[in-house]
Write a protein that holds these residues in place. Structure first.
Motif, PDB file in Angstrom:
ATOM      1  N   ARG A  74       4.446  -3.484  15.671  1.00 22.54           N
ATOM      2  CA  ARG A  74       3.777  -2.616  14.709  1.00 22.54           C
ATOM      3  C   ARG A  74       4.791  -2.116  13.679  1.00 22.54           C
ATOM      4  O   ARG A  74       5.969  -2.458  13.742  1.00 22.54           O
ATOM      5  CB  ARG A  74       3.115  -1.445  15.448  1.00 22.54           C
ATOM      6  N   TYR A  75       4.282  -1.327  12.752  1.00 23.92           N
ATOM      7  CA  TYR A  75       5.159  -0.880  11.670  1.00 23.92           C
ATOM      8  C   TYR A  75       5.195   0.639  11.587  1.00 23.92           C
ATOM      9  O   TYR A  75       4.166   1.308  11.740  1.00 23.92           O
ATOM     10  CB  TYR A  75       4.659  -1.442  10.329  1.00 23.92           C
ATOM     11  N   ASP A  76       6.379   1.142  11.331  1.00 23.74           N
ATOM     12  CA  ASP A  76       6.558   2.571  11.052  1.00 23.74           C
ATOM     13  C   ASP A  76       6.472   2.750   9.540  1.00 23.74           C
ATOM     14  O   ASP A  76       7.279   2.186   8.801  1.00 23.74           O
ATOM     15  CB  ASP A  76       7.928   3.035  11.578  1.00 23.74           C
ATOM     16  N   VAL A  77       5.456   3.489   9.099  1.00 25.16           N
ATOM     17  CA  VAL A  77       5.200   3.653   7.668  1.00 25.16           C
ATOM     18  C   VAL A  77       5.484   5.100   7.295  1.00 25.16           C
ATOM     19  O   VAL A  77       4.984   6.021   7.940  1.00 25.16           O
ATOM     20  CB  VAL A  77       3.731   3.299   7.324  1.00 25.16           C
ATOM     21  N   ARG A  78       6.326   5.283   6.287  1.00 26.96           N
ATOM     22  CA  ARG A  78       6.639   6.641   5.811  1.00 26.96           C
ATOM     23  C   ARG A  78       6.521   6.670   4.301  1.00 26.96           C
ATOM     24  O   ARG A  78       6.854   5.692   3.633  1.00 26.96           O
ATOM     25  CB  ARG A  78       8.082   7.019   6.199  1.00 26.96           C
ATOM     26  N   SER A 123       4.264  10.270   8.002  1.00 25.20           N
ATOM     27  CA  SER A 123       4.714   9.034   8.648  1.00 25.20           C
ATOM     28  C   SER A 123       3.742   8.708   9.765  1.00 25.20           C
ATOM     29  O   SER A 123       3.157   9.599  10.379  1.00 25.20           O
ATOM     30  CB  SER A 123       6.135   9.215   9.215  1.00 25.20           C
ATOM     31  N   PHE A 124       3.519   7.428   9.946  1.00 24.67           N
ATOM     32  CA  PHE A 124       2.599   6.990  11.013  1.00 24.67           C
ATOM     33  C   PHE A 124       2.915   5.560  11.372  1.00 24.67           C
ATOM     34  O   PHE A 124       3.704   4.878  10.695  1.00 24.67           O
ATOM     35  CB  PHE A 124       1.140   7.140  10.585  1.00 24.67           C
ATOM     36  N   VAL A 125       2.312   5.119  12.476  1.00 30.15           N
ATOM     37  CA  VAL A 125       2.529   3.754  12.954  1.00 30.15           C
ATOM     38  C   VAL A 125       1.249   2.963  12.733  1.00 30.15           C
ATOM     39  O   VAL A 125       0.148   3.443  13.015  1.00 30.15           O
ATOM     40  CB  VAL A 125       2.929   3.767  14.448  1.00 30.15           C
ATOM     41  N   ALA A 126       1.392   1.766  12.186  1.00 30.37           N
ATOM     42  CA  ALA A 126       0.215   0.937  11.902  1.00 30.37           C
ATOM     43  C   ALA A 126       0.440  -0.481  12.408  1.00 30.37           C
ATOM     44  O   ALA A 126       1.544  -1.015  12.304  1.00 30.37           O
ATOM     45  CB  ALA A 126      -0.060   0.911  10.399  1.00 30.37           C
ATOM     46  N   ALA A 127      -0.613  -1.074  12.963  1.00 28.00           N
ATOM     47  CA  ALA A 127      -0.560  -2.484  13.333  1.00 28.00           C
ATOM     48  C   ALA A 127      -0.525  -3.323  12.051  1.00 28.00           C
ATOM     49  O   ALA A 127      -0.940  -2.871  10.977  1.00 28.00           O
ATOM     50  CB  ALA A 127      -1.780  -2.850  14.172  1.00 28.00           C
ATOM     51  N   GLU A 128      -0.051  -4.548  12.189  1.00 24.44           N
ATOM     52  CA  GLU A 128       0.090  -5.390  11.010  1.00 24.44           C
ATOM     53  C   GLU A 128      -1.236  -5.558  10.265  1.00 24.44           C
ATOM     54  O   GLU A 128      -1.298  -5.497   9.041  1.00 24.44           O
ATOM     55  CB  GLU A 128       0.644  -6.762  11.416  1.00 24.44           C
ATOM     56  N   GLY A 129      -2.308  -5.737  11.042  1.00 20.62           N
ATOM     57  CA  GLY A 129      -3.624  -5.926  10.424  1.00 20.62           C
ATOM     58  C   GLY A 129      -4.156  -4.673   9.745  1.00 20.62           C
ATOM     59  O   GLY A 129      -5.153  -4.740   9.021  1.00 20.62           O
ATOM     60  N   ASP A 130      -3.518  -3.540   9.985  1.00 22.39           N
ATOM     61  CA  ASP A 130      -3.994  -2.285   9.399  1.00 22.39           C
ATOM     62  C   ASP A 130      -3.146  -1.822   8.220  1.00 22.39           C
ATOM     63  O   ASP A 130      -3.323  -0.702   7.726  1.00 22.39           O
ATOM     64  CB  ASP A 130      -3.998  -1.172  10.471  1.00 22.39           C
ATOM     65  N   LEU A 131      -2.201  -2.653   7.773  1.00 21.43           N
ATOM     66  CA  LEU A 131      -1.303  -2.209   6.704  1.00 21.43           C
ATOM     67  C   LEU A 131      -2.046  -1.949   5.394  1.00 21.43           C
ATOM     68  O   LEU A 131      -1.740  -1.012   4.659  1.00 21.43           O
ATOM     69  CB  LEU A 131      -0.194  -3.234   6.485  1.00 21.43           C
ATOM     70  N   ALA A 191       4.584   7.260 -10.952  1.00 20.19           N
ATOM     71  CA  ALA A 191       5.351   6.050 -10.638  1.00 20.19           C
ATOM     72  C   ALA A 191       5.242   5.794  -9.141  1.00 20.19           C
ATOM     73  O   ALA A 191       5.473   6.710  -8.344  1.00 20.19           O
ATOM     74  CB  ALA A 191       6.803   6.224 -11.054  1.00 20.19           C
ATOM     75  N   VAL A 192       4.823   4.595  -8.774  1.00 21.30           N
ATOM     76  CA  VAL A 192       4.773   4.219  -7.359  1.00 21.30           C
ATOM     77  C   VAL A 192       5.858   3.169  -7.157  1.00 21.30           C
ATOM     78  O   VAL A 192       5.709   2.016  -7.575  1.00 21.30           O
ATOM     79  CB  VAL A 192       3.391   3.668  -6.956  1.00 21.30           C
ATOM     80  N   ALA A 193       6.940   3.587  -6.547  1.00 20.40           N
ATOM     81  CA  ALA A 193       8.067   2.672  -6.358  1.00 20.40           C
ATOM     82  C   ALA A 193       7.754   1.671  -5.261  1.00 20.40           C
ATOM     83  O   ALA A 193       6.931   1.931  -4.372  1.00 20.40           O
ATOM     84  CB  ALA A 193       9.315   3.469  -5.997  1.00 20.40           C
ATOM     85  N   GLY A 194       8.414   0.523  -5.334  1.00 21.01           N
ATOM     86  CA  GLY A 194       8.311  -0.420  -4.237  1.00 21.01           C
ATOM     87  C   GLY A 194       8.852   0.228  -2.975  1.00 21.01           C
ATOM     88  O   GLY A 194       9.827   0.974  -3.016  1.00 21.01           O
ATOM     89  N   PHE A 195       8.176  -0.013  -1.822  1.00 18.82           N
ATOM     90  CA  PHE A 195       8.633   0.588  -0.569  1.00 18.82           C
ATOM     91  C   PHE A 195       9.845  -0.189  -0.050  1.00 18.82           C
ATOM     92  O   PHE A 195       9.937  -1.399  -0.208  1.00 18.82           O
ATOM     93  CB  PHE A 195       7.515   0.568   0.480  1.00 18.82           C
ATOM     94  N   VAL A 196      10.727   0.557   0.576  1.00 19.77           N
ATOM     95  CA  VAL A 196      11.861  -0.081   1.233  1.00 19.77           C
ATOM     96  C   VAL A 196      11.354  -0.746   2.510  1.00 19.77           C
ATOM     97  O   VAL A 196      10.692  -0.097   3.329  1.00 19.77           O
ATOM     98  CB  VAL A 196      12.946   0.968   1.577  1.00 19.77           C
ATOM     99  N   THR A 197      11.567  -2.035   2.651  1.00 14.14           N
ATOM    100  CA  THR A 197      11.027  -2.750   3.812  1.00 14.14           C
ATOM    101  C   THR A 197      12.111  -3.563   4.477  1.00 14.14           C
ATOM    102  O   THR A 197      13.123  -3.898   3.866  1.00 14.14           O
ATOM    103  CB  THR A 197       9.896  -3.712   3.403  1.00 14.14           C
ATOM    104  N   SER A 198      11.868  -3.876   5.748  1.00  9.85           N
ATOM    105  CA  SER A 198      12.747  -4.789   6.462  1.00  9.85           C
ATOM    106  C   SER A 198      12.033  -6.132   6.544  1.00  9.85           C
ATOM    107  O   SER A 198      11.193  -6.342   7.399  1.00  9.85           O
ATOM    108  CB  SER A 198      13.040  -4.236   7.861  1.00  9.85           C
ATOM    109  N   GLY A 199      12.335  -7.006   5.635  1.00  8.02           N
ATOM    110  CA  GLY A 199      11.713  -8.331   5.650  1.00  8.02           C
ATOM    111  C   GLY A 199      10.390  -8.338   4.909  1.00  8.02           C
ATOM    112  O   GLY A 199       9.896  -7.310   4.437  1.00  8.02           O
ATOM    113  N   ARG A 200       9.798  -9.508   4.822  1.00  9.31           N
ATOM    114  CA  ARG A 200       8.580  -9.706   4.055  1.00  9.31           C
ATOM    115  C   ARG A 200       7.374  -9.217   4.852  1.00  9.31           C
ATOM    116  O   ARG A 200       7.230  -9.503   6.036  1.00  9.31           O
ATOM    117  CB  ARG A 200       8.425 -11.192   3.737  1.00  9.31           C
ATOM    118  N   LEU A 201       6.490  -8.493   4.181  1.00  9.77           N
ATOM    119  CA  LEU A 201       5.301  -7.958   4.839  1.00  9.77           C
ATOM    120  C   LEU A 201       4.067  -8.730   4.376  1.00  9.77           C
ATOM    121  O   LEU A 201       4.050  -9.273   3.267  1.00  9.77           O
ATOM    122  CB  LEU A 201       5.126  -6.474   4.483  1.00  9.77           C
ATOM    123  N   PRO A 202       3.035  -8.765   5.209  1.00  8.27           N
ATOM    124  CA  PRO A 202       1.807  -9.463   4.799  1.00  8.27           C
ATOM    125  C   PRO A 202       1.068  -8.737   3.669  1.00  8.27           C
ATOM    126  O   PRO A 202       0.251  -9.327   2.989  1.00  8.27           O
ATOM    127  CB  PRO A 202       0.971  -9.500   6.076  1.00  8.27           C
TER     128      PRO A 202
END
Lengths: 188, 447
Positions: free
Chosen positions: B131-135, B151-159, B63-74
Motif C-alpha cells: 500500500r501507499y503512505d500518502v501525505r 496523511s493516510f494509507v491507500a491501496a494501489e487501486g484507491d490512489l 499551485a499543485v506541485a508534483g508529489f514526491v514519490t518513490s518510483g512510478r505510480l499507476p
C-alpha cells in the motif's frame, strides 16, 4: 366453431374409421377435405356430414387439426388483427375510427374469458421520460376503460406504459411522433 | 476495471489521439496549461469525454506541485487533483515548476511572483505491504503559513480516489463548501438494443456496470448512503421499481403492482421510497418501504397524473409533477397535512422537480418556446430562471454540495450529459463514443 365441436367432429370421424371396412384405401384418390377446422366443425354441425365423409371412402384418412387459440386474432380479415390504437397529440380520447377495433377485442375477450390482454401505452419522445410514462399510461387506461365498459373483466386486462422507451418509429418528425402516440393490445 | 473507459478532454485539445489511448486533458483557461495523465490500463474502444467551458466568478490561484514519490505510480495524484480543481471552475492553476513534498518549505517568494495564493505539496511512499503512505500539505503563499494537511494509507487501486479526497479537502478548506470530487454519478447508456446502468467517478473514470439488460432502464436514484440504487426496469415487459444493492448485486422488486410502477425517490432517511403507481387508475404517488413488502400508502389524490416525486431534505415536504390543473406543473405536498400548492407558473410545461441539498432551490425542466430547458427558482419566492440552452434537456440532478446541476441533453443527435454550475458560469459536457448516455443522477458525498 369451437373446441367442443372440433372434438366431436374428430371423434365421429375416428369412430367411423374404426367401424369401417377393411377395404384398402386408395390414398391418392381420397378426397382432400376437412383440412381446416372450419370444415370439420361444419361436418359436426350437420348430423349427416360425418357419414357422408365415411361414404366417400376416406374413412381411414386422418387429417390432423391443431387448435390455434390465436387463429381468430391472426386472421388478417378479422378486426381482431388490428391491435394498435392511435391518438392525437396530447390526447387520450379513442377516436371513432378505432371504436370498431376496441369493440371487436371486447367481444373476443367477453367470449373467451380465460384470455388476458395487456394494453401498452406509448408516447413520442419529447419531454420528461417519467411524465411520458404517465401519459402512455393515460392512453392505455383509456383503452382499458373502454374494454371494461364493454364487459371485459378486470382480471383480463392490465394497462401498462412504455412511455417513450420503446418507440416503433425513431425519427424526430411528425410522422414518427404520430406513430408512437399509440396503445397496443398484446394478448398473453 | 471498467469496460467503457471515459475520456475527458477539452474541445480545443481533442484531436488526433488514437481512440484506444485514454488520457485526461484539461484546459486551464487563463494559462492554457495542458496536463496529460498517462493511460492507466489497456482500454476498450468505447470512450467518454468531457468538455469544459466558462470560468467561475472568482478563481482562486493555486499551485499543485508534483508529489514526491518513490518510483512510478499507476496514478499521477497531483494531476488528478489539478484536474478536479480546474474543472470546478473555482480555481486557476499556477505552474509550480517543481515537485514539493509535504514537509519541506515551499518557495513562497517565487510562487507569489507567479501569482499563486496557495500551494499544495505532498509525498507518496510505497509501504512494505504494497500500500501507499500518502501525505499532503496546503500552504497559504501570501501569509507564508501552513493551512494544514493529512496523511493516510491507500491501496494501489484507491490512489485515484485518494487524489479526489485530497481535492475535496483543499476545496473545502479554501471555499468553505464540501468538495464533490470523490462523489459518483449513475447514468444509463444505450448502445443498440443494450441498456446499461452505469456508475462512474465524477470525473468519468472507473465506469462500473451494475446492470445490463435488453430492456429499457430509467430513473436511477441513489440511496442517501450511496450503497443502493433504485431504478425502473422494463425487463418483465412493464415498468417495475427495483432496489439494487451495489456491493452484492442483490436486486429486489419493491414496486411490482398491477399497471406501471415508476419514478422512485428516496426519503432522506433511506427507509422509504416515493413511487408513482397506476394500481388505482392513472399515476398517483405512494410511499413504500425501501426494503419491500407492506402496503403502499397513497400520498396524492387527483383525477389526473401525479408523478416524479422528490423529497425536500426535511423529509416532510415533497415536490411532484401533476397535470391536475390542465398542464403539467410542479406542486408541493405537505406529507403530514396533505396540503398541496402549485409551485411553477412560467410555462405550460414544467416537470421533473429536484430540490437542492440545502432545500432552498428547485431545479426542473421547463418548456420555453418549444424547447426543453433546465430552470431554477428559489423555493421561497423568486423568479424562474432558465439555466441551459440546449433545448432537449431532461433529468436534472443536483451535486450533493448544491454547486452543480447535471442533466441529460442531446448533442449532435446523440444523448449526452451536461453539468452546469448553479451560478450559471461553468459548463461541462460529457459524451460517449459508445452510444447514448442519459438519466444522470448524482450520488451523495463520500463518507
Amino acid at each position: 366453431m369451437n373446441l367442443k365441436q372440433l372434438i366431436v367432429a374428430s371423434g365421429i370421424t375416428l369412430l367411423l374409421a374404426g367401424c369401417g371396412s377393411s377395404v384398402k384405401l386408395d390414398e391418392t384418390s381420397a378426397p382432400i377435405d376437412n383440412r381446416s377446422g372450419t370444415a370439420a366443425a361444419g361436418g359436426a354441425a350437420g348430423a349427416g356430414a360425418g357419414g357422408a365423409t365415411a361414404g366417400t371412402g376416406s374413412a381411414r384418412q386422418v387429417t390432423p387439426v391443431t387448435i390455434d387459440p390465436n387463429a381468430a386474432l391472426n386472421d388478417p380479415s378479422s378486426p381482431l388483427s388490428k391491435r394498435s390504437i392511435y391518438f392525437d397529440f396530447d390526447s387520450f380520447v379513442i377516436k371513432d375510427e378505432y371504436r370498431g377495433t376496441v369493440e371487436a377485442h371486447a367481444k373476443f375477450l367477453t367470449t373467451n374469458k380465460t384470455r388476458k390482454v395487456v394494453v401498452q401505452g406509448n408516447t413520442d419522445d419529447r419531454g420528461s421520460r417519467e411524465y411520458n410514462l404517465a401519459l402512455g399510461q393515460k392512453r392505455a387506461e383509456a383503452v382499458r376503460r373502454s374494454l371494461a365498459a364493454l364487459g371485459v373483466t378486470e382480471q383480463q386486462v392490465e394497462a401498462v406504459s412504455f412511455g417513450e422507451e420503446k418507440p416503433r418509429a425513431t425519427g424526430s418528425d411528425e410522422a414518427s411522433w404520430a406513430e408512437n402516440r399509440r396503445a397496443d393490445l398484446v394478448y398473453q | 476495471m471498467n469496460a467503457e473507459p471515459l475520456d475527458y478532454n477539452s474541445p480545443m485539445l481533442r484531436s488526433d489521439r488514437p481512440a484506444s489511448a485514454l488520457s485526461v486533458l484539461i484546459q486551464a483557461w487563463l494559462l492554457a496549461v495542458v496536463l496529460a495523465l498517462p493511460a492507466l490500463a489497456p482500454r476498450a474502444a468505447a470512450q467518454m469525454r468531457i468538455e469544459v467551458s466558462g470560468v467561475g466568478a472568482t478563481q482562486y490561484p493555486i499551485a499543485v506541485a508534483g508529489f514526491v514519490t518513490s518510483g512510478r505510480l499507476p496514478v499521477d495524484v497531483a494531476d488528478v487533483i489539478r484536474a478536479d480543481l480546474t474543472r470546478s471552475g473555482a480555481f486557476r492553476l499556477i505552474d509550480p515548476l517543481a515537485t514539493l513534498g509535504d514537509s519541506g518549505a515551499p518557495n513562497f517568494i517565487d510562487l507569489r511572483a507567479k501569482g499563486a495564493d496557495a500551494v499544495v505539496g505532498g509525498s507518496i511512499a510505497r509501504l512494505a505491504d504494497g500500500r501507499y503512505d500518502v501525505r499532503f500539505r496546503l500552504s497559504d503563499v501570501v501569509r507564508q503559513s501552513s493551512l494544514g494537511g493529512e496523511s493516510f494509507v491507500a491501496a494501489e487501486g484507491d490512489l485515484r480516489f485518494a487524489a479526489h479526497r485530497i481535492a475535496d479537502w483543499i476545496y473545502e478548506k479554501l471555499t468553505g463548501q464540501p468538495g464533490i470530487f470523490s462523489t459518483r454519478i449513475a447514468f444509463v447508456s444505450k448502445n443498440g438494443p443494450r441498456y446499461r446502468l452505469n456508475i462512474a467517478d465524477w470525473d468519468g473514470e472507473n465506469i462500473q456496470t451494475p446492470l445490463a439488460s435488453p430492456e429499457p432502464i430509467i430513473s436511477p436514484s441513489w440511496s442517501p448512503d450511496g450503497s443502493r440504487l433504485a431504478y425502473v426496469s422494463f425487463e418483465s415487459k412493464k415498468p417495475v421499481v427495483y432496489v439494487h444493492t451495489l456491493a452484492t448485486g442483490q436486486r429486489q422488486a419493491v414496486a411490482n403492482f398491477k399497471g406501471s410502477n415508476s419514478a422512485p425517490a428516496w426519503s432522506p432517511d433511506g427507509r422509504s421510497l416515493a413511487v408513482a403507481l397506476t394500481r388505482d387508475g392513472l399515476s398517483q404517488i405512494y410511499l413504500i418501504s425501501a426494503s419491500g413488502g407492506g402496503q403502499p400508502r397513497r400520498l396524492t389524490q387527483s383525477s389526473g397524473i401525479d408523478t416524479e416525486p422528490a423529497f425536500a431534505p426535511d423529509g416532510k415536504t415533497m415536490y411532484f409533477t401533476s397535470d391536475r390543473g390542465g398542464s403539467p406543473q410542479i406542486y408541493r405536498l405537505n406529507i403530514d397535512s396533505g396540503d398541496v400548492a402549485r409551485v411553477t407558473f412560467g410555462s405550460t410545461y414544467n416537470v421533473s422537480p429536484r430540490v437542492s441539498p440545502d432545500g432552498r432551490q428547485l431545479a426542473f425542466i421547463s418548456r420555453r418556446d418549444g424547447r426543453f430547458v433546465v430552470a431554477m427558482k428559489e423555493i421561497n419566492g423568486g423568479a424562474e430562471q432558465v439555466m441551459s440552452d440546449g433545448g432537449r434537456e431532461e433529468s436534472p440532478s443536483f451535486a450533493p454540495n448544491g454547486r452543480w446541476i447535471m442533466y441529460a441533453t442531446q448533442v449532435g443527435g446523440r444523448d449526452s450529459l451536461m453539468a452546469i454550475s448553479t451560478d450559471g458560469r461553468v459548463k461541462q459536457r460529457l459524451t460517449s463514443s459508445s452510444g447514448d448516455i442519459r438519466e444522470p443522477t448524482w450520488g451523495p458525498l463520500a463518507k
